[in-house]
Enzyme design. Structure first.
Site, PDB file in Angstrom:
ATOM      1  N   PRO A  11       0.793  -1.233   0.000  1.00 34.45           N
ATOM      2  CA  PRO A  11       0.000   0.000   0.000  1.00 34.45           C
ATOM      3  C   PRO A  11       0.830   1.290   0.000  1.00 34.45           C
ATOM      4  CG  PRO A  11      -0.165  -1.121   2.120  1.00 34.45           C
ATOM      5  CD  PRO A  11       0.511  -2.070   1.171  1.00 34.45           C
ATOM      6  N   ASN A  12       0.299   2.252  -0.739  1.00 33.00           N
ATOM      7  CA  ASN A  12       0.825   3.614  -0.850  1.00 33.00           C
ATOM      8  C   ASN A  12       2.080   3.720  -1.707  1.00 33.00           C
ATOM      9  OD1 ASN A  12      -1.178   4.847   0.905  1.00 33.00           O
ATOM     10  ND2 ASN A  12      -0.188   3.708   2.555  1.00 33.00           N
ATOM     11  N   ARG A  19       5.049  10.823  -2.371  1.00 27.40           N
ATOM     12  CA  ARG A  19       4.834  10.471  -0.977  1.00 27.40           C
ATOM     13  C   ARG A  19       6.086  10.723  -0.155  1.00 27.40           C
ATOM     14  NH1 ARG A  19       4.888   4.281   1.102  1.00 27.40           N
ATOM     15  NH2 ARG A  19       4.197   4.831   3.193  1.00 27.40           N
ATOM     16  N   TYR A  24      11.262   8.724   1.115  1.00 27.48           N
ATOM     17  CA  TYR A  24      11.197   7.705   0.059  1.00 27.48           C
ATOM     18  C   TYR A  24      11.821   8.141  -1.268  1.00 27.48           C
ATOM     19  CZ  TYR A  24       8.006   5.542   3.383  1.00 27.48           C
ATOM     20  OH  TYR A  24       7.465   4.983   4.511  1.00 27.48           O
ATOM     21  N   ASN A  75       7.985  -5.688  -1.206  1.00 31.91           N
ATOM     22  CA  ASN A  75       7.963  -4.568  -0.259  1.00 31.91           C
ATOM     23  C   ASN A  75       6.518  -4.510   0.249  1.00 31.91           C
ATOM     24  OD1 ASN A  75       7.891  -2.265   1.209  1.00 31.91           O
ATOM     25  ND2 ASN A  75       8.964  -0.985  -0.294  1.00 31.91           N
ATOM     26  N   ALA A  78       3.288  -0.918   4.716  1.00 34.38           N
ATOM     27  CA  ALA A  78       2.765  -0.938   6.093  1.00 34.38           C
ATOM     28  C   ALA A  78       2.279  -2.324   6.511  1.00 34.38           C
ATOM     29  CB  ALA A  78       1.653   0.082   6.242  1.00 34.38           C
ATOM     30  N   HIS A  81       4.215  -4.628   8.993  1.00 32.84           N
ATOM     31  CA  HIS A  81       4.128  -4.466  10.443  1.00 32.84           C
ATOM     32  C   HIS A  81       2.812  -4.982  11.030  1.00 32.84           C
ATOM     33  CE1 HIS A  81       7.380  -1.935   9.198  1.00 32.84           C
ATOM     34  NE2 HIS A  81       6.573  -1.053   8.638  1.00 32.84           N
ATOM     35  N   ASP A  88       1.482 -15.703   6.456  1.00 37.44           N
ATOM     36  CA  ASP A  88       0.968 -17.066   6.244  1.00 37.44           C
ATOM     37  C   ASP A  88       1.030 -17.456   4.763  1.00 37.44           C
ATOM     38  OD1 ASP A  88       0.500 -17.415   8.924  1.00 37.44           O
ATOM     39  OD2 ASP A  88      -1.676 -17.193   8.811  1.00 37.44           O
ATOM     40  N   GLU A  99      12.800  -9.433   1.015  1.00 38.13           N
ATOM     41  CA  GLU A  99      11.967  -8.315   1.492  1.00 38.13           C
ATOM     42  C   GLU A  99      12.754  -7.021   1.285  1.00 38.13           C
ATOM     43  OE1 GLU A  99      10.915  -8.957   5.569  1.00 38.13           O
ATOM     44  OE2 GLU A  99      10.199  -6.899   5.851  1.00 38.13           O
ATOM     45  N   HIS A 101      12.753  -2.757   1.847  1.00 34.99           N
ATOM     46  CA  HIS A 101      12.203  -1.501   2.349  1.00 34.99           C
ATOM     47  C   HIS A 101      13.084  -0.378   1.833  1.00 34.99           C
ATOM     48  CE1 HIS A 101       9.398  -3.523   4.945  1.00 34.99           C
ATOM     49  NE2 HIS A 101      10.383  -4.346   5.264  1.00 34.99           N
ATOM     50  N   ILE A 102      12.442   0.642   1.296  1.00 36.92           N
ATOM     51  CA  ILE A 102      13.189   1.785   0.755  1.00 36.92           C
ATOM     52  C   ILE A 102      13.909   2.500   1.890  1.00 36.92           C
ATOM     53  CG2 ILE A 102      12.872   4.028  -0.399  1.00 36.92           C
ATOM     54  CD1 ILE A 102      10.379   2.642  -1.797  1.00 36.92           C
ATOM     55  N   SER A 103      13.205   2.690   2.991  1.00 37.09           N
ATOM     56  CA  SER A 103      13.788   3.365   4.160  1.00 37.09           C
ATOM     57  C   SER A 103      14.349   2.322   5.130  1.00 37.09           C
ATOM     58  CB  SER A 103      12.706   4.192   4.865  1.00 37.09           C
ATOM     59  OG  SER A 103      11.685   3.349   5.372  1.00 37.09           O
ATOM     60  N   ARG A 108      13.426   4.232  12.310  1.00 35.24           N
ATOM     61  CA  ARG A 108      12.192   5.026  12.324  1.00 35.24           C
ATOM     62  C   ARG A 108      11.350   4.700  13.563  1.00 35.24           C
ATOM     63  NH1 ARG A 108       9.479   4.755   6.592  1.00 35.24           N
ATOM     64  NH2 ARG A 108       8.302   6.482   7.554  1.00 35.24           N
ATOM     65  N   ARG A 112       7.496   0.439  13.401  1.00 42.27           N
ATOM     66  CA  ARG A 112       8.009  -0.082  12.128  1.00 42.27           C
ATOM     67  C   ARG A 112       9.142  -1.090  12.335  1.00 42.27           C
ATOM     68  NH1 ARG A 112       5.706   3.444   8.222  1.00 42.27           N
ATOM     69  NH2 ARG A 112       5.339   5.470   9.159  1.00 42.27           N
TER      70      ARG A 112
HETATM   71  C1  DQA Z   1       8.343   0.895   3.668  1.00 45.22           C
HETATM   72  C2  DQA Z   1       8.444   1.139   5.186  1.00 45.22           C
HETATM   73  C3  DQA Z   1       7.101   0.933   5.853  1.00 45.22           C
HETATM   74  O1  DQA Z   1       7.210   1.156   7.257  1.00 45.22           O
HETATM   75  C4  DQA Z   1       6.077   1.904   5.309  1.00 45.22           C
HETATM   76  O2  DQA Z   1       4.815   1.672   5.878  1.00 45.22           O
HETATM   77  C5  DQA Z   1       6.015   1.880   3.820  1.00 45.22           C
HETATM   78  C6  DQA Z   1       7.249   1.741   3.042  1.00 45.22           C
HETATM   79  C7  DQA Z   1       9.657   1.236   2.948  1.00 45.22           C
HETATM   80  O3  DQA Z   1       9.763   0.852   1.785  1.00 45.22           O
HETATM   81  O4  DQA Z   1      10.540   1.886   3.520  1.00 45.22           O
HETATM   82  O5  DQA Z   1       4.955   2.073   3.247  1.00 45.22           O
HETATM   83  O6  DQA Z   1       8.074  -0.474   3.447  1.00 45.22           O
END
Ligand code: DQA
Length: 146
Positions: A11-12, A19, A24, A75, A78, A81, A88, A99, A101-103, A108, A112
């Site tokens: 998501p997002n 964003r 990011y 990725n 959210a 978490h 599952d 996996e 994560h950009i950040s 953080r 997270r």
């Molecule tokens: C994220 C980190 C997550 O905590 C956050 O909710 C995201 C992006 C990242 O790519 O850093 O949406 O997965």
């Protein structure tokens, strides 16, 4: 032989570039997809690059990956978490999972710091910005070639 790698975004991430650019960056998800397509073409493999804001859709894609993919790069955003359901689904996938994560989620907010998905991930890449996808795909190609 590697035929297909799924790259799943949660998501997002459709709003990457707009964003929170301080966290990011300014590249879009289309930029990330283009980078991945270039790497895939060079390695002569196919990718299925996906994004959804809906948990059930991500789960259905993981189920499809069981049938046709050699590996999953995910990725979960959210959902990392919160989603035991995605964990599952990944547990039913018996090939490599990376996996991304950009950040750096560990630098953080405390909420997270835990990723359910990491319990099943072969490896986790966090904090390299969108380069994390490039690293993940190159490493996935190595892993699947062994
Ligand atoms: C994220 C980190 C997550 O905590 C956050 O909710 C995201 C992006 C990242 O790519 O850093 O949406 O997965």
């Amino acid at each position: 032989m590697i035929s297909l790698i799924y790259i799943i975004n949660g998501p997002n991430l459709n709003l990457l570039g707009q964003r929170e650019p301080k966290i990011y960056g300014s590249n879009t998800l289309k930029d990330v997809e283009d980078i991945c397509i270039k790497i895939a073409n060079k390695a002569n493999i196919k990718i299925n690059f996906l994004q959804s804001n809906a948990e059930h859709e991500i789960i259905n894609w993981i189920h499809s990956a069981r049938e046709e993919a050699s590996g999953i790069i995910i990725n979960p955003a959210a959902y990392s978490h919160t989603s035991i359901a995605i964990l599952d689904a990944l547990t039913l996938f018996d090939k490599p999972i990376i996996e991304v994560h950009i950040s750096n989620i560990h630098k953080r907010e405390v909420f997270r710091h835990n990723s359910y998905v990491s319990q099943k991930s072969t490896a986790v890449i966090a904090g390299f910005g969108i380069d994390g996808y490039k690293i993940a795909l190159e490493k996935m190609i190595d892993l699947c070639s062994k």
